[in-house]
Design an enzyme around this catalytic site. Structure first.
Site, PDB file in Angstrom:
ATOM      1  CB  SER A 128      -0.879  -0.031   1.238  1.00  0.00           C
ATOM      2  OG  SER A 128      -1.594   1.152   1.303  1.00  0.00           O
ATOM      3  N   GLY A 129       0.631   2.107  -0.899  1.00  0.00           N
ATOM      4  CA  GLY A 129       1.421   3.344  -0.969  1.00  0.00           C
ATOM      5  C   GLY A 129       2.646   3.229  -1.855  1.00  0.00           C
ATOM      6  CB  THR A 136      -3.662   3.934  -7.549  1.00  0.00           C
ATOM      7  OG1 THR A 136      -4.078   2.904  -6.665  1.00  0.00           O
ATOM      8  CG2 THR A 136      -4.867   4.590  -8.175  1.00  0.00           C
ATOM      9  CG  ASN A 173      -1.591   5.672  -0.520  1.00  0.00           C
ATOM     10  OD1 ASN A 173      -1.562   6.892  -0.682  1.00  0.00           O
ATOM     11  ND2 ASN A 173      -1.759   4.811  -1.501  1.00  0.00           N
ATOM     12  CD  GLU A 196      -3.718  -3.765   3.312  1.00  0.00           C
ATOM     13  OE1 GLU A 196      -4.490  -4.283   4.144  1.00  0.00           O
ATOM     14  OE2 GLU A 196      -4.029  -2.802   2.599  1.00  0.00           O
ATOM     15  N   GLY A 234      -1.972  -4.082  -2.142  1.00  0.00           N
ATOM     16  CA  GLY A 234      -0.728  -4.824  -1.967  1.00  0.00           C
ATOM     17  C   GLY A 234      -0.763  -5.639  -0.677  1.00  0.00           C
ATOM     18  CB  SER A 261      -4.909   3.707   0.908  1.00  0.00           C
ATOM     19  OG  SER A 261      -4.738   2.328   0.788  1.00  0.00           O
ATOM     20  CB  SER A 262      -6.866   1.483  -4.032  1.00  0.00           C
ATOM     21  OG  SER A 262      -6.091   2.362  -4.789  1.00  0.00           O
TER      22      SER A 262
HETATM   23  N1  LIG Z   1       5.252   7.921 -10.110  1.00  0.00           N
HETATM   24  C1  LIG Z   1       4.948   8.726  -9.088  1.00  0.00           C
HETATM   25  N2  LIG Z   1       5.320   9.997  -9.121  1.00  0.00           N
HETATM   26  C2  LIG Z   1       5.019  10.829  -8.109  1.00  0.00           C
HETATM   27  N3  LIG Z   1       4.333  10.437  -7.029  1.00  0.00           N
HETATM   28  C3  LIG Z   1       3.941   9.147  -6.929  1.00  0.00           C
HETATM   29  C4  LIG Z   1       4.205   8.231  -7.972  1.00  0.00           C
HETATM   30  N4  LIG Z   1       3.690   7.071  -7.642  1.00  0.00           N
HETATM   31  C5  LIG Z   1       3.111   7.255  -6.415  1.00  0.00           C
HETATM   32  N5  LIG Z   1       3.256   8.488  -5.995  1.00  0.00           N
HETATM   33  C6  LIG Z   1       2.767   9.071  -4.747  1.00  0.00           C
HETATM   34  O1  LIG Z   1       2.483   8.024  -3.860  1.00  0.00           O
HETATM   35  C7  LIG Z   1       1.170   8.054  -3.423  1.00  0.00           C
HETATM   36  C8  LIG Z   1       0.628   6.669  -3.320  1.00  0.00           C
HETATM   37  O2  LIG Z   1       0.498   6.079  -4.536  1.00  0.00           O
HETATM   38  P1  LIG Z   1      -0.671   5.095  -4.921  1.00  0.00           P
HETATM   39  O3  LIG Z   1      -1.944   5.603  -4.406  1.00  0.00           O
HETATM   40  O4  LIG Z   1      -0.549   4.797  -6.334  1.00  0.00           O
HETATM   41  O5  LIG Z   1      -0.268   3.836  -4.059  1.00  0.00           O
HETATM   42  P2  LIG Z   1      -0.948   2.426  -4.169  1.00  0.00           P
HETATM   43  O6  LIG Z   1       0.139   1.477  -4.462  1.00  0.00           O
HETATM   44  O7  LIG Z   1      -2.084   2.445  -5.075  1.00  0.00           O
HETATM   45  O8  LIG Z   1      -1.439   2.193  -2.675  1.00  0.00           O
HETATM   46  P3  LIG Z   1      -2.717   1.427  -2.235  1.00  0.00           P
HETATM   47  O9  LIG Z   1      -2.405  -0.003  -2.284  1.00  0.00           O
HETATM   48  O10 LIG Z   1      -2.873   1.877  -0.821  1.00  0.00           O
HETATM   49  O11 LIG Z   1      -3.778   1.843  -3.068  1.00  0.00           O
HETATM   50  C9  LIG Z   1       0.422   8.859  -4.466  1.00  0.00           C
HETATM   51  O12 LIG Z   1      -0.669   9.496  -3.886  1.00  0.00           O
HETATM   52  C10 LIG Z   1       1.481   9.808  -4.925  1.00  0.00           C
HETATM   53  O13 LIG Z   1       1.517  10.922  -4.054  1.00  0.00           O
HETATM   54 MG   LIG Z   2      -3.992   2.355  -4.911  1.00  0.00          MG
END
Ligand SMILES: Nc1ncnc2c1ncn2[C@@H]1O[C@H](COP(=O)(O)OP(=O)(O)OP(=O)(O)O)[C@@H](O)[C@H]1O
Ligand SMILES: [Mg+2]
Length: 1079
Positions: free
Chosen positions: A107-108, A112, A157, A389, A387, A160-161
């Protein structure tokens, strides 16, 4: 010119971990850190992309970057998520292979974000057009809607999704998007009613309360104050960098773009409001007389408002919160709910309401974005699922999530590691087996139908009797005790009896990513996911159309006594479907790694990354890649793809594909250890070899393109040339025709001219001949006619009137002459010889005659006139004629004498007695008797004398007495001198030596000078004995006076005494006679 780049250019660390030397976990992490520190967040392991979350925006997602990575070879540029997206998109479009992009990570870690980047890249490079753009926009705009309802702030995050999402994007044969289908997995609905410390409920609640207008809030009976709602945790209501109000507008806008109707949006918001209201319903205990506790709603205001919002009768819902009806076969038993049960029922309703709303949203979005055509689609799936957890306190949700990650790992292992090794074996490639951890055993622990944890949980839930989480754990302790990945304090093999890190109410699973301790509390309930039927029925009774739709099981007409499938069962089923779906597609991996726990940029926490690298199996991934072959392909497509690199294989290889590939590789001189020939595939060890082939191919394609271009241009030019030639022939033909036509016309007209001339000439010749012939004929005829005529005339003259024409002619002439003469007779002029009249001539031919006649007539008239004369008169006229001969044009006096008749005897001597004596003195007949002036020789004065002329002499006598003064015989007279002027002077010059000449010559003056001289001359002419008398006419002559010769000179000029002539003696020798100028 295109700049050729390579993955190896300007590489920081190693861009592809396969190339890492030496390979160890430390060097692996060091490489990641090195690259991360240099903002290189992407690194490859072969075709897998490792993505480090930079936690800040990097300038690597610009449209320029999109263009840079577009249509480029995967290994050509430095690692980027766009390279993977491009590779996936191109193999989907060009090779017709369905693709899936599996994004995994904690997560994070940025899953997404990565999924959004992939989607935006594909949207940017695929086709354009109004319809395509609309589809793209709808697909992209589905994200904000789902994120608002399915994402929440967690400690890991801020966005977070809280649900799993798999999206199939569908493309047509050209690679243009047609639509999509979204599948959602297990929304973390417990978050609706309760959030861990430092976390928030789903974004939409906060967005609605801070972003909606006052009016909307009023309609939804909501208060902007977050603290008024029990379901909203307050400790992290405001999140840094998250503008809920602005996001609310974005979401509303996105809903509109996706295709939500205004009333649908309103319904959705009403349900969200209802959930908030639901959380505010509180219960209080009330003891009943039978000793049991009942619950009563504390404040019915929220209930009332909620019922108003959803169109539910308040009493119905109130009763549903107080009673629970259990139906068993034909029996129906109602039991009262105590306060705890009432809260449970409330929360269950809230969670169900929200999760069903979320599912409805996904269905509704799918309706909008689904492909309109039924033709076969190419599909690109993007999986963004929660992801792995590992929390302090892990519950049923974590268990489920981690199960899903185990399954994904399983797929990864299957598709990459195992699949790869098995393939080498299958293909007969020499292969040293790589040890890798296969997590199938863990999957089996969870999902096994008989003794898997999920199966046992279901069994417990369905089991009659008292069922608690503890009984479930007991069961696990019994059945899973022997499993090497299951740990529990009280497990039957008592291995962990002394493990104090393992609480009694927990069990631990050794996941592939690490050990996770799960607290069993709530497992049964959550798995049951129980919503009392009274509540679902109450919901179904609502007049609100959407809520009725969400609770179909509440329909009393369709009462289903069977228990609904448990949450675990449902999830397992949907994960199974997902896995089957993924297995049919070509996988593309993005492994997201979170560099630190602080959501901070520039921090690389090694332990955290090491942990993630381990559980993601990245090292194993690299090892397999390095031990094996980076690339493989069946011979046919390989030969097809690279056959243009070798002359022998291009354009067609006749024979088995493998042999073709062998020839090709030999020709290209690729080192033998760089590739191996499998049974059906060629295995290329190093990506660089592949890149080399690709590069050669690209160059070759360029050459081929040039060749095609050349041939095409040649063909085009040739076609054009042929067309031109054809046109030229047509034009030439037309022109020639035209020219020939012109020439022909010219020749024709020339021919016509020549012909006409020739014909003319011939005709004329013929005409001439004919004419000649005709003339000959005519001549012959004429001759013949004449001859005949002659003959005839000769023969018949006596019968014809001969010479009739001549006679007529003569007659006519005669007639004319007759007429002429008769006319002349009547118009004859007078007989006077001086009459000049003469009639006009009638005919030209009479011209000569007319003149002659005139002359004859005149002569005759004159003769007639003369014939009347007597002898005397005749003599007079003869004298006149003689006078004329002598003096005409010689003497000025002459003209005045013409009209005077010559009388001769002016003195009538014979009759006048005075001159009796004189008369008697003269023997002869006096021819002339006149008085003359005798000019005195001395002074020039005149003395009157009688002048008598006879045939023999002339006599001068005194006028008064008649006494003869002088008598001169005519023969003594030699000459007479007169002047040319109008005077009457004349000198009678006598013969020298004669008797008369003694006294000298006589100078006389007479008025009848002309007559006197003429008569003297006449006498001399008729006298045969004498010489012709000279008549000298000049203005100066000499006169013999006795001895002297005096010159008599006549001067023209004004006379002094009147009009008369004066004579003066100037000197001895000169006598000047002045004659007045004749008028
Ligand atoms: N390529 C990137 N460039 C800049 N910032 C990023 C990038 N990827 C992620 N981030 C930052 O990290 C944060 C978390 O990313 P994201 O929401 O995609 O995580 P996730 O893997 O989907 O987590 P979750 O499993 O909780 O949904 C985003 O809100 C953004 O601020
Ligand atoms: Mg996500």
């Amino acid at each position: 010119m295109e700049v050729k780049t390579s993955l190896l250019d300007n590489m920081i660390g190693v861009g592809d971990m396969v190339l890492l030397e030496p390979l160890s976990e430390d060097s692996f992490l060091e490489n990641l850190r090195n690259r991360f520190d240099h903002n290189e967040i992407y690194t490859y392991i072969g075709s897998v992309v490792i993505s480090m979350n930079p936690y800040r925006s990097l300038p690597i997602y610009t449209p320029d970057k999109v263009e840079e990575y577009r249509n480029r070879n995967f290994y050509e540029l430095s690692p980027h998520i766009y390279a993977l997206a491009d590779e996936a998109y191109r193999s989907l479009r060009d090779q017709d292979k369905d693709q899936c992009i599996l994004i995994t990570g904690e997560s994070g870690a940025g899953k997404t974000e990565a999924s959004k980047l992939v989607m935006s890249y594909v949207a940017a490079v695929c086709g354009k057009g109004q319809e395509v753009n609309k589809v793209k926009e709808q697909l992209l705009q589905s994200n904000p809607v789902l994120e608002a309802f399915g994402n929440a702030k967690t400690v890991r995050n801020d966005n977070s999704s809280r649900f799993g999402k798999y999206m199939d994007i569908e493309f047509d044969f050209k690679g243009d998007p047609l639509g999509g289908v979204i599948s959602n997995y297990l929304l973390e609905k417990s978050r609706v009613v309760k959030q861990p410390r430092g976390e928030r409920n789903f974004h939409v609640f906060y967005q609605l309360l801070s972003g909606a207008s006052d009016d909307t809030l009023k309609k939804l009976k909501l208060n902007r104050d977050l603290s008024k709602y029990n379901y909203l945790s307050l400790d992290s209501a405001a999140v840094n960098g998250l503008d809920d109000a602005a996001n609310f507008r974005t979401v509303r806008n996105a809903m509109q773009i996706v295709g939500f109707m205004e009333d649908e949006v309103q319904s959705v918001l009403e349900l969200v409001a209802a959930v908030l209201k639901l959380g505010n319903i509180e219960f209080k205990p009330e003891s009943r007389c039978n000793g049991t506790d009942e619950s009563r709603i504390k404040d019915k205001n929220d209930l009332k408002e909620m019922c108003e919002l959803l169109g539910i009768e308040q009493s119905v819902l109130e009763r549903a919160f107080s009673y629970r009806t259990v139906e068993a076969k034909l029996e129906k038993v109602s039991t009262t709910l105590n306060v705890a049960q009432a809260y449970y029922a409330r929360d269950a309703l809230a969670k169900n309401l929200y999760s069903r709303l979320f599912s409805w949203l996904v269905t509704r979005i799918n309706e909008s974005i689904k492909a309109q055509t039924k033709s076969r689609h190419k599909v690109m799936g993007v999986l963004d699922i929660y992801g792995f957890e590992i929390f302090e306190d892990n519950s049923f949700e974590q268990f489920i999530i981690n199960y899903c990650n185990e399954k994904l790992q399983q797929i990864f292992i299957e598709l990459t590691l195992r699949e790869e090794q098995e393939e080498y074996v299958r293909e007969g490639i020499e292969w040293t087996n790589i040890e890798y951890f296969n997590n199938a055993i863990i999957c089996d622990l969870i999902e096994n139908h008989q003794n898997g944890i999920l199966a046992m949980l279901d069994e417990e839930c369905l089991r009659p009797g008292t069922v608690t989480d503890e009984t479930f754990l007991d069961k696990l302790n019994t059945i899973c005790a022997e499993h090497q990945h299951f740990e529990s304090r009280l497990s039957k093999n008592s291995k962990f009896l002394t493990d104090h890190s393992l609480p009694h109410n927990c069990f631990r699973i050794q996941h592939y990513a690490g050990k996770v301790l799960y607290r069993v509390e709530g497992f049964v309930d959550k798995n049951n996911d129980l919503l009392y039927r009274d509540l679902s029925q109450a919901m179904y009774k609502a007049t609100h159309s959407l809520i009725k739709q969400l609770f179909p099981e509440g329909n009393p007409g369709k009462v289903n006594l069977k228990r609904p499938p448990t949450a675990g069962f449902q999830f397992k089923a949907s994960v199974g479907t997902l896995m089957r779906n993924l297995q049919t597609k070509n996988p593309n991996y993005i492994r997201c790694i979170k560099p630190n726990d602080k959501k901070a940029s520039h921090i690389f926490t090694e332990s955290l990354v090491r942990h993630q690298a381990r559980y993601l199996g990245l090292m194993e991934n690299v090892r397999v890649r390095r031990a094996g072959y980076a690339f493989r392909q069946t011979y046919e497509p390989c030969l097809e793809r690279y056959k243009m690199l070798c002359k022998r294989t291009w354009p067609h290889w006749r024979g088995p594909a493998r042999e073709g590939v062998e020839v090709l590789m030999a020709d290209l001189q690729v080192p033998a250890d760089e590739f191996s020939y499998g049974r059906s595939k060629i295995f290329i060890r190093n990506p660089r070899t592949l890149f080399f082939l690709e590069e050669r191919r690209r160059q070759c394609l360029q050459d081929l393109a040039s060749l095609i271009q050349k041939i095409y241009r040649g063909w085009k030019c040739r076609s054009q040339f042929l067309l031109l030639k054809k046109s030229q022939i047509v034009v030439a033909a037309w022109y020639r025709r035209y020219a020939q036509q012109k020439k022909y016309q010219k020749i024709k007209s020339a021919t016509t001219v020549v012909q006409s001339y020739t014909r003319g000439w011939q005709a004329r010749k013929l005409l001439r001949e004919l004419k000649y012939q005709k003339r000959c004929e005519e001549a012959v005829t004429t001759i013949a006619a004449f001859w005949h005529g002659t003959q005839v005339r000769r023969e018949y003259r006596k019968f014809f009137r001969a010479n009739a024409g001549k006679k007529i002619y003569e007659f006519t002439i005669q007639r004319i002459m007759q007429k002429y003469f008769l006319g002349l007779k009547s118009t004859m002029p007078s007989m006077s010889p001086i009459d000049k009249n003469w009639p006009a001539r009638p005919y030209i031919f009479l011209d000569g005659v007319h003149t002659a006649l005139r002359r004859i007539f005149h002569l005759w008239r004159c003769k007639k006139y003369r014939s009347q004369f007597t002898e005397e008169k005749k003599a007079v006229y003869e004298e006149k004629l003689e006078a004329s001969e002598i003096f005409k044009d010689k003497k000025a006096l002459y003209p005045s004498s013409v009209s005077q008749p010559f009388k001769g005897d002016y003195l009538e001597i014979s009759k006048n007695p005075k001159y009796q004596k004189l008369n008697s003195a003269v023997d002869e007949k006096v021819l002339l008797a006149d008085v003359v002036n005798k000019i005195n020789r001395a002074n020039g004065k005149g003395t009157a004398r009688i002048f008598l002329l006879t045939k023999k002499s002339f006599v001068l006598a005194d006028q008064k007495t008649g006494q003869v003064k002088a008598s001169v015989p005519l023969p003594d007279l030699t000459s007479v001198s007169v002047s040319t002027q109008s005077d009457g002077f004349f000198a009678l010059r006598l013969k020298e030596g004669s008797a008369s000449a003694i006294k000298g010559d006589f100078l006389l003056s007479s008025e009848h000078l002309i007559e006197i001289i003429t008569k003297i001359h006449r006498i001399g002419a008729t006298a045969a004995d004498r010489e012709q008398l000279n008549i000298d006419i000049s203005d100066e002559f000499l006169v013999q006076f006795k001895q002297d010769k005096v010159c008599v000179k006549f001067i023209e000029g004004a006379p002094k005494n009147g009009n008369s002539v004066s004579c003066k003696r100037k000197n001895n020798r000169l006598l000047e006679v002045s004659v007045p100028t004749s008028p």
